[in-house]
Design a protein around this motif. Structure first.
Motif, PDB file in Angstrom:
ATOM      1  N   LYS A 130       0.814  -1.226   0.000  1.00 18.60           N
ATOM      2  CA  LYS A 130       0.000   0.000   0.000  1.00 18.60           C
ATOM      3  C   LYS A 130       0.844   1.270   0.000  1.00 18.60           C
ATOM      4  O   LYS A 130       0.592   2.180  -0.793  1.00 18.60           O
ATOM      5  CB  LYS A 130      -0.952  -0.015   1.196  1.00 18.60           C
ATOM      6  CG  LYS A 130      -2.165  -0.906   0.995  1.00 18.60           C
ATOM      7  CD  LYS A 130      -3.162  -0.722   2.116  1.00 18.60           C
ATOM      8  CE  LYS A 130      -4.406  -1.546   1.844  1.00 18.60           C
ATOM      9  NZ  LYS A 130      -5.381  -1.403   2.960  1.00 18.60           N
ATOM     10  N   PRO A 131       1.862   1.339   0.883  1.00 20.09           N
ATOM     11  CA  PRO A 131       2.713   2.553   0.815  1.00 20.09           C
ATOM     12  C   PRO A 131       3.391   2.721  -0.530  1.00 20.09           C
ATOM     13  O   PRO A 131       3.547   3.829  -1.028  1.00 20.09           O
ATOM     14  CB  PRO A 131       3.733   2.314   1.940  1.00 20.09           C
ATOM     15  CG  PRO A 131       3.071   1.398   2.879  1.00 20.09           C
ATOM     16  CD  PRO A 131       2.218   0.502   2.032  1.00 20.09           C
ATOM     17  N   ARG A 132       3.782   1.567  -1.185  1.00 18.60           N
ATOM     18  CA  ARG A 132       4.447   1.677  -2.487  1.00 18.60           C
ATOM     19  C   ARG A 132       3.490   2.225  -3.545  1.00 18.60           C
ATOM     20  O   ARG A 132       3.857   3.062  -4.361  1.00 18.60           O
ATOM     21  CB  ARG A 132       4.983   0.301  -2.894  1.00 18.60           C
ATOM     22  CG  ARG A 132       5.930   0.377  -4.102  1.00 18.60           C
ATOM     23  CD  ARG A 132       6.474  -0.977  -4.492  1.00 18.60           C
ATOM     24  NE  ARG A 132       7.174  -1.612  -3.398  1.00 18.60           N
ATOM     25  CZ  ARG A 132       6.838  -2.779  -2.877  1.00 18.60           C
ATOM     26  NH1 ARG A 132       5.792  -3.438  -3.357  1.00 18.60           N
ATOM     27  NH2 ARG A 132       7.517  -3.316  -1.887  1.00 18.60           N
ATOM     28  N   ARG A 133       2.199   1.702  -3.518  1.00 15.75           N
ATOM     29  CA  ARG A 133       1.236   2.215  -4.498  1.00 15.75           C
ATOM     30  C   ARG A 133       0.968   3.699  -4.278  1.00 15.75           C
ATOM     31  O   ARG A 133       0.799   4.463  -5.224  1.00 15.75           O
ATOM     32  CB  ARG A 133      -0.065   1.408  -4.397  1.00 15.75           C
ATOM     33  CG  ARG A 133       0.011   0.033  -5.050  1.00 15.75           C
ATOM     34  CD  ARG A 133      -1.377  -0.504  -5.317  1.00 15.75           C
ATOM     35  NE  ARG A 133      -2.079  -0.773  -4.079  1.00 15.75           N
ATOM     36  CZ  ARG A 133      -2.029  -1.941  -3.429  1.00 15.75           C
ATOM     37  NH1 ARG A 133      -1.313  -2.934  -3.924  1.00 15.75           N
ATOM     38  NH2 ARG A 133      -2.684  -2.125  -2.312  1.00 15.75           N
ATOM     39  N   ARG A 134       0.913   4.105  -3.003  1.00 19.22           N
ATOM     40  CA  ARG A 134       0.691   5.517  -2.718  1.00 19.22           C
ATOM     41  C   ARG A 134       1.862   6.363  -3.224  1.00 19.22           C
ATOM     42  O   ARG A 134       1.669   7.432  -3.798  1.00 19.22           O
ATOM     43  CB  ARG A 134       0.521   5.712  -1.210  1.00 19.22           C
ATOM     44  CG  ARG A 134       0.132   7.142  -0.830  1.00 19.22           C
ATOM     45  CD  ARG A 134       0.049   7.289   0.668  1.00 19.22           C
ATOM     46  NE  ARG A 134       1.333   6.965   1.288  1.00 19.22           N
ATOM     47  CZ  ARG A 134       1.509   6.838   2.597  1.00 19.22           C
ATOM     48  NH1 ARG A 134       0.470   6.948   3.424  1.00 19.22           N
ATOM     49  NH2 ARG A 134       2.706   6.557   3.089  1.00 19.22           N
ATOM     50  N   ASP A 135       3.080   5.854  -3.038  1.00 23.68           N
ATOM     51  CA  ASP A 135       4.248   6.583  -3.542  1.00 23.68           C
ATOM     52  C   ASP A 135       4.216   6.681  -5.061  1.00 23.68           C
ATOM     53  O   ASP A 135       4.590   7.717  -5.636  1.00 23.68           O
ATOM     54  CB  ASP A 135       5.531   5.867  -3.096  1.00 23.68           C
ATOM     55  CG  ASP A 135       5.763   5.984  -1.599  1.00 23.68           C
ATOM     56  OD1 ASP A 135       5.110   6.837  -0.964  1.00 23.68           O
ATOM     57  OD2 ASP A 135       6.572   5.198  -1.065  1.00 23.68           O
TER      58      ASP A 135
END
Length: 303
Positions: free
Chosen positions: A11-16
């Motif tokens: 999730k953090p990677r997709r947000r980034d």
């Protein structure tokens, strides 16, 4: 079927990724709207007859056939441009490298000399510089006044078909400062221990130049050559101002970019001008590709 375990960092990677695309969006919009879109539009217009006042009409390859078979001015502009590139690009490289070698020897006032030599490059192909060139090489110009001091009768150097193009070449050569600065930076990167070892072996300066300086500087020479080729094919302002937009006398200053301008904005033949622009793109791409292919034989990169 039960869902597999989720990676804790997904999730953090997709947000980034979304944030990265958000920051890239202005550049992507500019690329599509200002670069790719007009490029594709000009390619489409090159197959049409378009006079800016009426809708484009499809003509197929007519504009391209006209260039090859029915337009002597196009061939003249091609010859003039190739001659201009063939003389001016090597001249700029040789003079820039020679002065960079002199300045690299640790002269006093190096910063001053570097600034003075770079000054014409700051002016670039400006209108003011082209107007100055008219005053220097005109019939009543500074050059003829200097020649008169030694009892030599001058001529209108920009008004004679035999010398007009060479005044443009000289103007381009005069703006060697940027190329010289790049050469100077490259010379500073060559290890001095190579010269010291060559001196111990008895190599003179000329041999050091041929066997150390030129090979070690070959990536910079290649870079300046490619940039010089691309710039030389696109020269417009100096030819337009000095020849009053005509390319004269006798089409001796009819560079390719100037003739393209005449077709597009004087004759309002935008379809033909677009076809000429794409031929220019192909010519530059072919020459650049040839330069990259030849690089493997003479450009040496340090491991």
């Amino acid at each position: 079927m039960p869902a597999g375990p989720r990676h804790p960092g997904a999730k953090p990677r997709r947000r980034d990724d979304r944030i990265a695309y958000l920051f890239l969006a202005p550049w992507l919009l500019g690329l599509v709207g200002i670069t790719v879109g007009p490029l594709l539009a000009s390619l489409g217009l090159s197959f049409t007859h378009y006079d800016l006042l009426s809708a484009p009409s499809w003509t197929g390859l007519t504009n391209y056939r006209r260039m090859i078979a029915g337009d002597p001015s196009f061939l003249q502009s091609l010859v003039v441009t190739v001659l201009y590139v063939a003389i001016s690009v090597p001249s700029v490289l040789v003079i820039s490298l020679a002065l960079a070698l002199v300045l690299n020897r640790g002269l006093r006032g190096l910063t001053l000399y570097r600034g003075l030599f770079y000054l014409p490059s700051l002016l670039g192909g400006s209108v003011a510089l082209a107007v100055l060139w008219r005053q220097v090489f005109g019939i009543d110009g500074m050059l003829n006044h200097v020649l008169a001091l030694v009892h030599i009768t001058g001529q209108s150097w920009i008004g004679s078909p035999g010398t007009a193009l060479y005044t443009l070449v000289l103007l381009n050569v005069w703006q060697f400062g940027a190329t010289m600065i790049i050469f100077l930076a490259g010379l500073r990167q060559i290890p001095q221990d190579l010269y010291e070892a060559a001196a111990v072996d008895g190599a003179r300066r000329w041999r050091q130049l041929l066997q150390i300086t030129i090979p070690m500087l070959s990536p910079v020479i290649f870079f300046n050559t490619v940039l010089g080729l691309i710039r030389a094919f696109q020269v417009f302002t100096s030819a337009y101002v000095i020849s009053n937009g005509t390319g004269g006398p006798a089409d001796s200053m009819l560079l390719y970019a100037l003739y393209l301008y005449q077709q597009g904005f004087v004759n309002y033949d935008m379809g033909y001008a677009a076809a000429m622009a794409w031929v220019l793109v192909v010519m530059i791409a072919v020459l650049t590709g040839a330069a990259f292919l030849s690089a493997r034989f003479w450009v040496h990169y340090a491991d």
